[in-house]
Scaffold this active site. Structure first.
Site, PDB file in Angstrom:
ATOM      1  N   ARG A 171       1.044  -1.228   0.020  1.00 10.81           N
ATOM      2  CA  ARG A 171       0.026  -0.065  -0.158  1.00 10.81           C
ATOM      3  C   ARG A 171       0.987   0.943  -0.160  1.00 10.81           C
ATOM      4  O   ARG A 171       1.968   1.188   0.782  1.00 10.81           O
ATOM      5  CB  ARG A 171      -0.794   0.030   1.355  1.00 10.81           C
ATOM      6  CG  ARG A 171      -2.121  -0.849   1.198  1.00 10.81           C
ATOM      7  CD  ARG A 171      -2.715  -0.977   2.735  1.00 10.81           C
ATOM      8  NE  ARG A 171      -3.184   0.295   2.985  1.00 10.81           N
ATOM      9  CZ  ARG A 171      -2.853   1.266   3.912  1.00 10.81           C
ATOM     10  NH1 ARG A 171      -1.954   0.838   4.727  1.00 10.81           N
ATOM     11  NH2 ARG A 171      -3.780   2.246   4.198  1.00 10.81           N
ATOM     12  N   ARG A 175      -3.106  10.899  -0.150  1.00 13.49           N
ATOM     13  CA  ARG A 175      -4.241  11.735   0.596  1.00 13.49           C
ATOM     14  C   ARG A 175      -4.543  13.014  -0.357  1.00 13.49           C
ATOM     15  O   ARG A 175      -3.621  13.664  -0.703  1.00 13.49           O
ATOM     16  CB  ARG A 175      -3.641  12.151   1.671  1.00 13.49           C
ATOM     17  CG  ARG A 175      -3.660  11.319   2.806  1.00 13.49           C
ATOM     18  CD  ARG A 175      -3.348  12.011   4.169  1.00 13.49           C
ATOM     19  NE  ARG A 175      -2.939  10.866   5.044  1.00 13.49           N
ATOM     20  CZ  ARG A 175      -2.243  11.185   6.169  1.00 13.49           C
ATOM     21  NH1 ARG A 175      -1.952  12.481   6.378  1.00 13.49           N
ATOM     22  NH2 ARG A 175      -1.908  10.071   6.770  1.00 13.49           N
ATOM     23  N   ARG A 248      17.947  -6.209   8.517  1.00 15.42           N
ATOM     24  CA  ARG A 248      18.748  -4.802   7.962  1.00 15.42           C
ATOM     25  C   ARG A 248      19.193  -4.262   9.359  1.00 15.42           C
ATOM     26  O   ARG A 248      18.527  -4.431  10.451  1.00 15.42           O
ATOM     27  CB  ARG A 248      18.004  -4.160   7.161  1.00 15.42           C
ATOM     28  CG  ARG A 248      17.648  -4.567   5.881  1.00 15.42           C
ATOM     29  CD  ARG A 248      19.035  -4.663   4.896  1.00 15.42           C
ATOM     30  NE  ARG A 248      19.262  -3.153   4.327  1.00 15.42           N
ATOM     31  CZ  ARG A 248      20.464  -2.936   4.089  1.00 15.42           C
ATOM     32  NH1 ARG A 248      21.468  -3.658   3.769  1.00 15.42           N
ATOM     33  NH2 ARG A 248      20.739  -1.673   3.806  1.00 15.42           N
ATOM     34  N   ARG A 279      17.923   9.438   6.727  1.00 17.55           N
ATOM     35  CA  ARG A 279      17.228  10.465   7.349  1.00 17.55           C
ATOM     36  C   ARG A 279      18.188  11.475   8.100  1.00 17.55           C
ATOM     37  O   ARG A 279      19.241  10.756   8.610  1.00 17.55           O
ATOM     38  CB  ARG A 279      16.240   9.955   8.352  1.00 17.55           C
ATOM     39  CG  ARG A 279      15.466   8.651   7.827  1.00 17.55           C
ATOM     40  CD  ARG A 279      14.150   8.507   8.604  1.00 17.55           C
ATOM     41  NE  ARG A 279      14.571   7.946   9.828  1.00 17.55           N
ATOM     42  CZ  ARG A 279      13.381   7.347  10.785  1.00 17.55           C
ATOM     43  NH1 ARG A 279      12.260   7.730  10.611  1.00 17.55           N
ATOM     44  NH2 ARG A 279      13.788   6.714  11.670  1.00 17.55           N
ATOM     45  N   GLU A 300      21.005   8.801   9.827  1.00 17.23           N
ATOM     46  CA  GLU A 300      20.825   7.420   9.817  1.00 17.23           C
ATOM     47  C   GLU A 300      21.429   6.749   8.832  1.00 17.23           C
ATOM     48  O   GLU A 300      20.922   6.962   7.758  1.00 17.23           O
ATOM     49  CB  GLU A 300      19.092   6.927  10.231  1.00 17.23           C
ATOM     50  CG  GLU A 300      18.867   6.294  11.254  1.00 17.23           C
ATOM     51  CD  GLU A 300      17.312   6.380  11.262  1.00 17.23           C
ATOM     52  OE1 GLU A 300      17.011   6.966  12.153  1.00 17.23           O
ATOM     53  OE2 GLU A 300      16.390   5.702  10.572  1.00 17.23           O
ATOM     54  N   TYR A 348       8.300  -7.003  12.561  1.00 18.60           N
ATOM     55  CA  TYR A 348       8.492  -5.454  12.573  1.00 18.60           C
ATOM     56  C   TYR A 348       7.139  -5.042  13.380  1.00 18.60           C
ATOM     57  O   TYR A 348       6.014  -5.154  13.080  1.00 18.60           O
ATOM     58  CB  TYR A 348       8.552  -4.614  11.265  1.00 18.60           C
ATOM     59  CG  TYR A 348       8.426  -3.125  11.732  1.00 18.60           C
ATOM     60  CD1 TYR A 348      10.045  -2.596  12.260  1.00 18.60           C
ATOM     61  CD2 TYR A 348       7.497  -2.332  12.102  1.00 18.60           C
ATOM     62  CE1 TYR A 348       9.860  -1.198  12.698  1.00 18.60           C
ATOM     63  CE2 TYR A 348       7.519  -1.062  12.602  1.00 18.60           C
ATOM     64  CZ  TYR A 348       8.655  -0.596  12.931  1.00 18.60           C
ATOM     65  OH  TYR A 348       8.752   0.853  13.513  1.00 18.60           O
ATOM     66  N   ASP A 350       5.244  -2.279  15.975  1.00 17.06           N
ATOM     67  CA  ASP A 350       5.256  -0.926  16.237  1.00 17.06           C
ATOM     68  C   ASP A 350       5.093  -0.730  17.844  1.00 17.06           C
ATOM     69  O   ASP A 350       4.674  -1.987  18.377  1.00 17.06           O
ATOM     70  CB  ASP A 350       3.975   0.153  15.923  1.00 17.06           C
ATOM     71  CG  ASP A 350       4.611   0.809  14.716  1.00 17.06           C
ATOM     72  OD1 ASP A 350       5.773   1.072  14.556  1.00 17.06           O
ATOM     73  OD2 ASP A 350       3.362   1.046  13.568  1.00 17.06           O
TER      74      ASP A 350
HETATM   75  P1  FAD Z   1      13.596  -4.273  22.109  1.00 17.54           P
HETATM   76  O1  FAD Z   1      13.118  -2.827  22.144  1.00 17.54           O
HETATM   77  O2  FAD Z   1      14.378  -4.513  20.875  1.00 17.54           O
HETATM   78  O3  FAD Z   1      13.888  -4.947  23.379  1.00 17.54           O
HETATM   79  C1  FAD Z   1      14.760  -6.077  23.524  1.00 17.54           C
HETATM   80  C2  FAD Z   1      15.638  -6.289  24.410  1.00 17.54           C
HETATM   81  O4  FAD Z   1      16.288  -7.489  24.806  1.00 17.54           O
HETATM   82  C3  FAD Z   1      16.997  -5.361  24.120  1.00 17.54           C
HETATM   83  O5  FAD Z   1      17.109  -4.242  24.931  1.00 17.54           O
HETATM   84  C4  FAD Z   1      17.819  -6.334  23.919  1.00 17.54           C
HETATM   85  O6  FAD Z   1      19.175  -5.605  24.350  1.00 17.54           O
HETATM   86  C5  FAD Z   1      17.454  -7.227  25.011  1.00 17.54           C
HETATM   87  N1  FAD Z   1      18.337  -8.616  24.614  1.00 17.54           N
HETATM   88  C6  FAD Z   1      18.411  -9.406  23.631  1.00 17.54           C
HETATM   89  N2  FAD Z   1      19.058 -10.567  23.689  1.00 17.54           N
HETATM   90  C7  FAD Z   1      19.129 -10.638  24.999  1.00 17.54           C
HETATM   91  C8  FAD Z   1      19.982 -11.611  25.762  1.00 17.54           C
HETATM   92  N3  FAD Z   1      20.562 -12.539  25.352  1.00 17.54           N
HETATM   93  N4  FAD Z   1      20.130 -11.315  27.161  1.00 17.54           N
HETATM   94  C9  FAD Z   1      19.602 -10.104  27.789  1.00 17.54           C
HETATM   95  N5  FAD Z   1      19.093  -9.249  26.972  1.00 17.54           N
HETATM   96  C10 FAD Z   1      18.780  -9.567  25.852  1.00 17.54           C
HETATM   97  N6  FAD Z   1       7.737   1.946  16.805  1.00 17.54           N
HETATM   98  C11 FAD Z   1       6.618   2.880  16.864  1.00 17.54           C
HETATM   99  O7  FAD Z   1       5.687   2.679  17.379  1.00 17.54           O
HETATM  100  N7  FAD Z   1       6.903   4.183  16.505  1.00 17.54           N
HETATM  101  C12 FAD Z   1       8.131   4.617  16.067  1.00 17.54           C
HETATM  102  O8  FAD Z   1       8.411   5.735  15.548  1.00 17.54           O
HETATM  103  C13 FAD Z   1       9.255   3.490  15.815  1.00 17.54           C
HETATM  104  N8  FAD Z   1      10.247   3.916  15.341  1.00 17.54           N
HETATM  105  C14 FAD Z   1      11.339   2.867  15.268  1.00 17.54           C
HETATM  106  C15 FAD Z   1      12.573   3.248  14.561  1.00 17.54           C
HETATM  107  C16 FAD Z   1      13.582   2.120  14.452  1.00 17.54           C
HETATM  108  C17 FAD Z   1      14.734   2.647  13.731  1.00 17.54           C
HETATM  109  C18 FAD Z   1      13.245   0.703  14.583  1.00 17.54           C
HETATM  110  C19 FAD Z   1      14.279  -0.170  14.426  1.00 17.54           C
HETATM  111  C20 FAD Z   1      12.065   0.454  15.268  1.00 17.54           C
HETATM  112  C21 FAD Z   1      11.129   1.532  15.438  1.00 17.54           C
HETATM  113  N9  FAD Z   1       9.927   1.270  16.033  1.00 17.54           N
HETATM  114  C22 FAD Z   1       8.867   2.286  16.257  1.00 17.54           C
HETATM  115  C23 FAD Z   1       9.531   0.034  16.654  1.00 17.54           C
HETATM  116  C24 FAD Z   1       9.975  -0.120  18.165  1.00 17.54           C
HETATM  117  O9  FAD Z   1      11.270  -0.063  18.309  1.00 17.54           O
HETATM  118  C25 FAD Z   1       9.599  -1.613  18.618  1.00 17.54           C
HETATM  119  O10 FAD Z   1       8.163  -1.793  18.573  1.00 17.54           O
HETATM  120  C26 FAD Z   1       9.925  -1.825  20.011  1.00 17.54           C
HETATM  121  O11 FAD Z   1      11.371  -1.315  20.581  1.00 17.54           O
HETATM  122  C27 FAD Z   1       9.991  -3.474  20.408  1.00 17.54           C
HETATM  123  O12 FAD Z   1      10.192  -3.632  21.664  1.00 17.54           O
HETATM  124  P2  FAD Z   1      10.654  -5.151  22.213  1.00 17.54           P
HETATM  125  O13 FAD Z   1      10.871  -5.162  23.525  1.00 17.54           O
HETATM  126  O14 FAD Z   1       9.967  -6.117  21.517  1.00 17.54           O
HETATM  127  O15 FAD Z   1      12.173  -5.098  21.481  1.00 17.54           O
END
Ligand code: FAD
Length: 366
Positions: A171, A175, A248, A279, A300, A348, A350
């Protein structure tokens, strides 16, 4: 510290923190392990020169989910930031997402009818699109594709659009109104005190071990709790026994500039192929109250995931999805372990979706 916990939570990102909060509120004990030196996962923010810097990329909270919004706003006050990024194509600026301002900037058209006619005249709809380029042109025509999609996407994925699958741009919303509100969600903003503080509030009451890699001594840590919520990479959990999932990565270059205002907007996308970064983030514009005389910017750079590089975006092609399904089967065979979050589920997500998923898991277990 307890002798034994109800839950061992691996990863102090949003999934781990939201799950921990629900568990703690239900009277359970939680130990959170985090291999980085800080909590917050990829949402981590840090105060630099009076500005909350988003260390792992710009994070804007947006959701239509009332329950998730109700949950997060218990732990943080959000500002009214509305995401309206700009695209910079060789010095020419365009509004995003694609809307009447963009069409005016692109062609000088001032009515929705004239904009639609222009796009229709450039759309190629012959046959089923075979790749991302054909798909994008069939949706938005050649000008928008060439100036605003092609270079940016090729930098992001590291290969030509003709070699990328069409589904990546299933998609491309257009707008036909003058509306630059990117997410158009019912609830949107950035926590005033930063995401790290939000996560800290959620984790209050849990024991936390930073700089601790669960996988370095899996058996020891497994013995510390009845249940494990693991939010690291699923392939790493299983020692990559079926092979590695592809991601990536990104490289961030952060700089404090001796000026109060560098680019006038929080996010500027560079959509030509020649500029090596995708960016520039100017962090102070996520926070209407930041009034430092300096400003902090981050460039970035997308990259392959070489050794030591963080996994950011899962490459959800057929090959990786099939591999993930095999890992998911292995995960099902471990009933006391839940492999979750963006790395655990190779998706991925949010932030609102990750929180929603953590609350759902907690509600199903507690
Ligand atoms: P994570 O935040 O990755 O947390 C997982 C944690 O586990 C990490 O801290 C890692 O260090 C830890 N870990 C991994 N393996 C181990 C291990 N073996 N032992 C101990 N610790 C470990 N979402 C939005 O809603 N809005 C946005 O604008 C947005 N922008 C983004 C921009 C970027 C560049 C990226 C990459 C993502 C973006 N997101 C955004 C998505 C958002 O980052 C994720 O939804 C969120 O961080 C996911 O949370 P999580 O807890 O699943 O993973």
């Amino acid at each position: 510290m307890y002798m034994r916990y109800d839950f061992l939570i691996v990863g102090a990102g949003l999934f781990g923190a939201a799950f921990a909060r629900r568990a703690l509120d239900a009277g359970k004990t939680c130990l959170a392990l985090e291999k980085r030196s800080h909590i917050g996962g990829n949402c981590y923010t840090e105060c630099v020169d009076g500005v909350q810097v988003h260390k792992y990329g710009a994070h804007i909270f947006h959701t239509n989910d009332k329950a998730v919004w109700g949950f997060v706003t218990k732990f943080a006050e959000f500002n009214r930031y509305t995401h309206s990024p700009l695209a910079n194509f060789k010095g020419q600026l365009f509004s995003l997402p694609f809307n009447m301002y963009t069409f005016y900037q692109m062609w000088g058209v001032t009515s929705p009818g004239a904009a639609l006619a222009k796009i229709d005249s450039q759309r190629c709809t012959a046959g089923e699109p075979q790749n991302l380029e054909e798909q994008a042109i069939s949706l938005v025509g050649t000008d928008i594709y060439e100036k605003l999609i092609k270079g940016y996407t090729e930098k992001q994925w590291g290969r030509p659009c003709r070699e990328l699958p069409a589904f990546i741009v299933n998609r491309l919303p257009l707008r036909f109104t003058f509306d630059c509100n990117y997410f158009n969600a019912a609830f949107q903003g950035v926590p005033k005190a930063g995401y790290t503080d939000l996560v800290r509030q959620m984790l209050a009451g849990a024991d936390i071990c930073l700089n601790t890699d669960f996988l370095a001594d899996k058996e020891f840590w497994r013995g510390q709790a009845d249940w494990i919520v693991y939010t690291g990479p699923v392939d790493a959990y299983f020692g990559y026994q079926l092979g590695a999932l592809e991601y990536r990565s990104l490289r961030f270059e952060t700089e404090t500039m001796d000026t109060a205002n560098y680019q006038g907007v929080a996010v500027m996308n560079f959509t030509d192929a020649e500029t090596p970064f995708t960016r520039i983030i100017e962090h102070k514009f996520f926070d209407s109250e930041a009034n430092s005389g300096k400003t902090v910017i981050t460039r970035e750079y997308p990259s392959e995931r070489g050794p030591g590089a963080e996994p950011y975006y899962p490459v959800n092609n057929d090959k990786n999805n099939a591999l993930y399904s095999r890992y998911a089967k292995l995960a099902k065979a471990e009933p006391s372990v839940f492999i979750k979050g963006r790395l655990g589920e190779y998706q991925y997500y949010d932030m609102d979706k990750v929180i929603g998923s953590a609350l759902e898991l907690a509600d199903s277990l507690l």
